[in-house]
Design a protein around this motif. Structure first.
Motif, PDB file in Angstrom:
ATOM      1  N   GLN A  16       0.831  -1.204   0.000  1.00 43.25           N
ATOM      2  CA  GLN A  16       0.000   0.000   0.000  1.00 43.25           C
ATOM      3  C   GLN A  16       0.865   1.254   0.000  1.00 43.25           C
ATOM      4  O   GLN A  16       0.537   2.256  -0.640  1.00 43.25           O
ATOM      5  CB  GLN A  16      -0.924   0.005   1.218  1.00 43.25           C
ATOM      6  CG  GLN A  16      -1.794   1.251   1.336  1.00 43.25           C
ATOM      7  CD  GLN A  16      -2.770   1.421   0.187  1.00 43.25           C
ATOM      8  OE1 GLN A  16      -3.638   0.583  -0.022  1.00 43.25           O
ATOM      9  NE2 GLN A  16      -2.622   2.506  -0.572  1.00 43.25           N
ATOM     10  N   ASP A  17       1.979   1.218   0.715  1.00 42.15           N
ATOM     11  CA  ASP A  17       2.875   2.382   0.762  1.00 42.15           C
ATOM     12  C   ASP A  17       4.102   2.186  -0.119  1.00 42.15           C
ATOM     13  O   ASP A  17       5.218   2.558   0.247  1.00 42.15           O
ATOM     14  CB  ASP A  17       3.270   2.709   2.201  1.00 42.15           C
ATOM     15  CG  ASP A  17       3.958   1.555   2.919  1.00 42.15           C
ATOM     16  OD1 ASP A  17       4.029   0.445   2.339  1.00 42.15           O
ATOM     17  OD2 ASP A  17       4.415   1.762   4.058  1.00 42.15           O
ATOM     18  N   TYR A  77       2.393  10.296  10.535  1.00 41.02           N
ATOM     19  CA  TYR A  77       1.210   9.863   9.788  1.00 41.02           C
ATOM     20  C   TYR A  77       1.436  10.281   8.345  1.00 41.02           C
ATOM     21  O   TYR A  77       1.759  11.442   8.070  1.00 41.02           O
ATOM     22  CB  TYR A  77      -0.054  10.498  10.367  1.00 41.02           C
ATOM     23  CG  TYR A  77      -0.545   9.778  11.606  1.00 41.02           C
ATOM     24  CD1 TYR A  77      -1.456   8.737  11.508  1.00 41.02           C
ATOM     25  CD2 TYR A  77      -0.072  10.128  12.867  1.00 41.02           C
ATOM     26  CE1 TYR A  77      -1.903   8.060  12.633  1.00 41.02           C
ATOM     27  CE2 TYR A  77      -0.501   9.456  14.003  1.00 41.02           C
ATOM     28  CZ  TYR A  77      -1.417   8.424  13.877  1.00 41.02           C
ATOM     29  OH  TYR A  77      -1.838   7.751  15.003  1.00 41.02           O
ATOM     30  N   GLY A 110      -0.073   6.444   2.160  1.00 40.16           N
ATOM     31  CA  GLY A 110       0.396   5.282   1.407  1.00 40.16           C
ATOM     32  C   GLY A 110      -0.259   5.324   0.033  1.00 40.16           C
ATOM     33  O   GLY A 110      -1.487   5.316  -0.084  1.00 40.16           O
ATOM     34  N   THR A 118      -4.276   5.670   1.168  1.00 40.18           N
ATOM     35  CA  THR A 118      -4.767   5.494   2.532  1.00 40.18           C
ATOM     36  C   THR A 118      -3.819   6.226   3.475  1.00 40.18           C
ATOM     37  O   THR A 118      -2.714   6.616   3.093  1.00 40.18           O
ATOM     38  CB  THR A 118      -4.826   4.010   2.933  1.00 40.18           C
ATOM     39  OG1 THR A 118      -3.487   3.494   3.058  1.00 40.18           O
ATOM     40  CG2 THR A 118      -5.597   3.179   1.908  1.00 40.18           C
ATOM     41  N   MET A 178      -1.471   5.993   6.791  1.00 42.26           N
ATOM     42  CA  MET A 178      -0.720   4.988   7.534  1.00 42.26           C
ATOM     43  C   MET A 178       0.154   5.698   8.564  1.00 42.26           C
ATOM     44  O   MET A 178       0.210   6.932   8.599  1.00 42.26           O
ATOM     45  CB  MET A 178       0.105   4.142   6.567  1.00 42.26           C
ATOM     46  CG  MET A 178      -0.719   3.587   5.406  1.00 42.26           C
ATOM     47  SD  MET A 178       0.221   2.647   4.181  1.00 42.26           S
ATOM     48  CE  MET A 178       0.415   1.092   5.053  1.00 42.26           C
ATOM     49  N   ARG A 179       0.852   4.907   9.386  1.00 42.41           N
ATOM     50  CA  ARG A 179       1.696   5.549  10.407  1.00 42.41           C
ATOM     51  C   ARG A 179       2.930   4.722  10.737  1.00 42.41           C
ATOM     52  O   ARG A 179       2.982   3.502  10.514  1.00 42.41           O
ATOM     53  CB  ARG A 179       0.896   5.834  11.671  1.00 42.41           C
ATOM     54  CG  ARG A 179       0.556   4.625  12.511  1.00 42.41           C
ATOM     55  CD  ARG A 179      -0.266   5.032  13.727  1.00 42.41           C
ATOM     56  NE  ARG A 179      -0.754   3.864  14.473  1.00 42.41           N
ATOM     57  CZ  ARG A 179      -1.795   3.899  15.291  1.00 42.41           C
ATOM     58  NH1 ARG A 179      -2.461   5.029  15.489  1.00 42.41           N
ATOM     59  NH2 ARG A 179      -2.169   2.811  15.932  1.00 42.41           N
ATOM     60  N   ARG A 190       7.015   0.703  11.315  1.00 46.16           N
ATOM     61  CA  ARG A 190       5.720   0.847  10.660  1.00 46.16           C
ATOM     62  C   ARG A 190       4.665   0.050  11.410  1.00 46.16           C
ATOM     63  O   ARG A 190       4.928  -1.061  11.893  1.00 46.16           O
ATOM     64  CB  ARG A 190       5.797   0.354   9.213  1.00 46.16           C
ATOM     65  CG  ARG A 190       6.406   1.353   8.237  1.00 46.16           C
ATOM     66  CD  ARG A 190       6.575   0.695   6.867  1.00 46.16           C
ATOM     67  NE  ARG A 190       6.615   1.647   5.786  1.00 46.16           N
ATOM     68  CZ  ARG A 190       7.715   2.259   5.362  1.00 46.16           C
ATOM     69  NH1 ARG A 190       8.872   2.012   5.976  1.00 46.16           N
ATOM     70  NH2 ARG A 190       7.668   3.107   4.352  1.00 46.16           N
ATOM     71  N   HIS A 199       1.771  -2.069  10.816  1.00 45.93           N
ATOM     72  CA  HIS A 199       1.154  -2.792   9.708  1.00 45.93           C
ATOM     73  C   HIS A 199      -0.284  -3.210  10.004  1.00 45.93           C
ATOM     74  O   HIS A 199      -0.958  -3.759   9.124  1.00 45.93           O
ATOM     75  CB  HIS A 199       1.987  -4.026   9.364  1.00 45.93           C
ATOM     76  CG  HIS A 199       3.356  -3.697   8.834  1.00 45.93           C
ATOM     77  ND1 HIS A 199       3.565  -3.121   7.601  1.00 45.93           N
ATOM     78  CD2 HIS A 199       4.590  -3.853   9.390  1.00 45.93           C
ATOM     79  CE1 HIS A 199       4.859  -2.937   7.411  1.00 45.93           C
ATOM     80  NE2 HIS A 199       5.505  -3.367   8.475  1.00 45.93           N
ATOM     81  N   TRP A 208      -2.576  -0.922  11.663  1.00 46.54           N
ATOM     82  CA  TRP A 208      -3.451   0.258  11.634  1.00 46.54           C
ATOM     83  C   TRP A 208      -3.432   0.923  10.258  1.00 46.54           C
ATOM     84  O   TRP A 208      -2.381   1.068   9.630  1.00 46.54           O
ATOM     85  CB  TRP A 208      -2.993   1.254  12.692  1.00 46.54           C
ATOM     86  CG  TRP A 208      -3.920   2.427  12.831  1.00 46.54           C
ATOM     87  CD1 TRP A 208      -4.980   2.543  13.667  1.00 46.54           C
ATOM     88  CD2 TRP A 208      -3.863   3.645  12.083  1.00 46.54           C
ATOM     89  NE1 TRP A 208      -5.602   3.757  13.497  1.00 46.54           N
ATOM     90  CE2 TRP A 208      -4.938   4.452  12.517  1.00 46.54           C
ATOM     91  CE3 TRP A 208      -3.031   4.124  11.086  1.00 46.54           C
ATOM     92  CZ2 TRP A 208      -5.186   5.718  12.001  1.00 46.54           C
ATOM     93  CZ3 TRP A 208      -3.269   5.384  10.551  1.00 46.54           C
ATOM     94  CH2 TRP A 208      -4.335   6.174  11.019  1.00 46.54           C
ATOM     95  N   GLU A 209      -4.610   1.364   9.792  1.00 46.11           N
ATOM     96  CA  GLU A 209      -4.728   2.037   8.500  1.00 46.11           C
ATOM     97  C   GLU A 209      -6.088   2.725   8.428  1.00 46.11           C
ATOM     98  O   GLU A 209      -7.085   2.210   8.939  1.00 46.11           O
ATOM     99  CB  GLU A 209      -4.586   1.022   7.371  1.00 46.11           C
ATOM    100  CG  GLU A 209      -4.529   1.604   5.983  1.00 46.11           C
ATOM    101  CD  GLU A 209      -4.311   0.515   4.931  1.00 46.11           C
ATOM    102  OE1 GLU A 209      -3.894   0.852   3.813  1.00 46.11           O
ATOM    103  OE2 GLU A 209      -4.566  -0.676   5.238  1.00 46.11           O
ATOM    104  N   LYS A 217      -8.845   4.017   5.696  1.00 48.44           N
ATOM    105  CA  LYS A 217      -9.269   3.991   4.301  1.00 48.44           C
ATOM    106  C   LYS A 217     -10.445   4.929   4.125  1.00 48.44           C
ATOM    107  O   LYS A 217     -11.435   4.839   4.849  1.00 48.44           O
ATOM    108  CB  LYS A 217      -9.653   2.579   3.878  1.00 48.44           C
ATOM    109  CG  LYS A 217      -8.498   1.576   3.936  1.00 48.44           C
ATOM    110  CD  LYS A 217      -8.953   0.195   3.487  1.00 48.44           C
ATOM    111  CE  LYS A 217      -7.787  -0.792   3.487  1.00 48.44           C
ATOM    112  NZ  LYS A 217      -8.200  -2.135   3.021  1.00 48.44           N
TER     113      LYS A 217
END
Length: 531
Positions: free
Chosen positions: A119-120, A140, A143, A153, A155-156, A167, A169, A171-172, A174
């Motif tokens: 995604q990123d 924050y 991605g 999206t 991401m953090r 990272r 993986h 939490w996200e 959308k």
């Protein structure tokens, strides 16, 4: 054999003459260029230090914050290369500065994803926030992957030391999970409101999404608010300054009058969001619809050390075979080129709450080597000591050559409410075919605007897509002008309430002028300094 003996004798004779001669062979003497006016095709240095540009690649969207733990500003940015990978591009690189004039590179801070399918795979703009409660830095970020259903999206990643990042993986966010776009969902920005809640505002399709949190970890949707009509607005930055709340944003509408950094203001955060319900009625009462600079400054975001607030944005590079082509190539299909050099201004708040951008003290102090100023050509000039008067159309005073990093300051007083003047760079003598002028143009008796023109015997005149905004004529017709250049980056301030950023290639090693276009202007306090 006779030929060989004869040649050998000649060689010995020449050697003897050379050995016994006191004559010294030297190159041509160094030419004194201080009084000459021809134009040189000068080029930029590979690295810019004041308006930072790395030696390799360029600066994309900046993400500044004040690191209270380290006592310095840090500026993350999207690292752009001339040739990016098709899917994995724009890692976060970082800079540190205490004075907004000198930067230390932190190298790559957050890499792109490990796979073209991640995604990123590519990173987009975000923000960094230090949480004193758990001692972690939070990035924050966006991605981005054009191959996936959710192109963007949020991401953090976290770090205890700003060096090693982990990272998250799991939490996200959308956009389509909350009624927003799955394609445009980017540029998260975190701030705290008066009630102590953290907010994260995200740019989506014609909407800003709003989320809240008490701990910077768990986020709850809090609705959204409009953008400016049908225009996509990027890089939101929300902050409180004095009694007012502000949102600074970049309007991404594809036209020569858009692609600018703007702001809205209100007395509360809720009122700030409501401003966008009718933008035309709620523009700041500054006469310019909240525009902060020209199209030479984009993706602006701010940070404050508790005393002063500064804004960083990128100044786009230009394409072309030479400086003349580059200087007029301002609009590439409705857009300037993406990325360039990092420009910083100070945010100036006026008594009525309106904002302008002004000089950075650290930058002013950096240009501390004063240079002599001399007149090398003129037309329509009368001079008394270091004071100059220009009278009549096309009058000018041409000054000696500039360096690579210049601070130019002077005061102009016009004789009436309609006088027009300009500052030309990359200019030679009266027969120069093309040179480049920032014109302080009277739009009407009481309104001025900075235009960019290619003047000279073969010049195009007005260059679209890089003019400034309207501002009120000074009541006393006095203009205190300060210009900073770092290679081709050029920033001009007038009276601490006008800011104009541009790219003008070929400045270094060439002469410059102040011009008059009818009427009469007086010029004083002309100074040039470098570093």
């Amino acid at each position: 054999m006779k030929t060989m003996i004869y040649s050998f004798a000649l060689a010995l004779s020449a050697l003897s003459l050379t050995a016994c001669s006191d004559e010294k062979f030297e190159g041509d003497p160094v030419r004194d260029l201080s009084t000459t006016t021809e134009v040189f095709n000068s080029v930029d240095e590979s690295h810019f230090s004041t308006y930072y540009q790395p030696a390799i690649g360029r600066v994309g969207d900046p993400m500044p914050f004040y690191d209270q733990k380290a006592g310095e500003f840090k500026v993350l940015y999207l690292q752009e290369y001339n040739i990016n990978d098709a899917y994995m591009f724009h890692p976060f690189w970082g800079l540190a500065t205490k004075d907004c004039a000198n930067y230390t590179s932190l190298g790559e801070v957050l890499s792109t994803g490990k796979s073209a399918l991640a995604q990123d795979a590519a990173l987009g703009t975000g923000c960094c926030y230090y949480n004193e409660a758990d001692g972690l830095y939070y990035i924050y970020y966006t991605g981005h992957n054009g191959q996936l259903k959710n192109v963007e999206t949020v991401m953090r990643a976290t770090s205890p030391d700003f060096k090693t990042w982990t990272r998250d993986h799991v939490w996200e966010l959308k956009g389509d999970d909350y009624g927003f776009s799955s394609i445009d969902f980017r540029d998260p920005q975190i701030f705290k409101t008066d009630d102590g809640l953290y907010h994260m505002v995200i740019a989506s399709k014609n909407k800003f999404a709003d989320f809240t949190s008490t701990d910077l970890k768990n986020w709850t949707p809090a609705g959204g608010f409009n953008m400016v009509w049908d225009r996509m607005c990027e890089c939101p930055d929300i902050f409180k300054m004095g009694d007012y709340w502000y949102i600074v944003y970049s309007e991404a509408y594809r036209t020569e009058w858009s692609r600018k950094v703007k702001y809205m203001m209100a007395k509360s955060y809720d009122e700030l969001k409501a401003c966008f319900n009718d933008p035309g009625a709620n523009w700041p009462k500054d006469g310019r619809e909240g525009v902060l600079d020209s199209r030479g400054f984009y993706a602006g975001k701010t940070a404050s050390n508790g005393t002063d607030r500064f804004i960083w944005g990128w100044n786009p590079f230009r394409s072309g075979a030479n400086y003349m082509e580059k200087n007029v190539n301002t609009d590439n299909g409705g857009e300037p080129n993406w990325s360039g050099a990092l420009v910083c201004h100070k945010v100036v708040q006026h008594a009525d709450g309106t904002l302008t951008l002004g000089e950075v003290q650290g930058i002013s102090e950096k240009y501390n080597q004063e240079k002599s100023v001399s007149v090398v050509d003129q037309q329509g000039l009368s001079q008394t000591g270091e004071n100059y008067t220009l009278t009549g159309n096309n009058a000018y005073v041409l000054f000696n050559r500039l360096g690579y990093h210049n601070k130019i300051s002077f005061t102009v007083k016009t004789s009436n409410n309609w006088d027009k003047f300009g500052i030309s760079l990359v200019r030679g003598g009266s027969d120069t075919k093309k040179y480049y002028t920032m014109v302080v143009n009277p739009e009407n008796e009481n309104t001025r605007k900075i235009n960019f023109e290619e003047e000279g015997t073969e010049g195009k005149g007005f260059i679209a897509a890089i003019d400034g905004y309207n501002f009120t004529r000074p009541a006393d017709n006095t203009y205190h002008v300060t210009i900073y250049t770092d290679n081709s980056v050029c920033v001009m301030y007038i009276n601490d309430n006008v800011c104009y950023t541009n790219r003008i290639y070929g400045i270094q090693k060439n002469t410059w002028s102040i011009n008059n276009y009818g009427g009469s202007i007086s010029i004083s306090d002309v100074k040039v300094s470098e570093y």
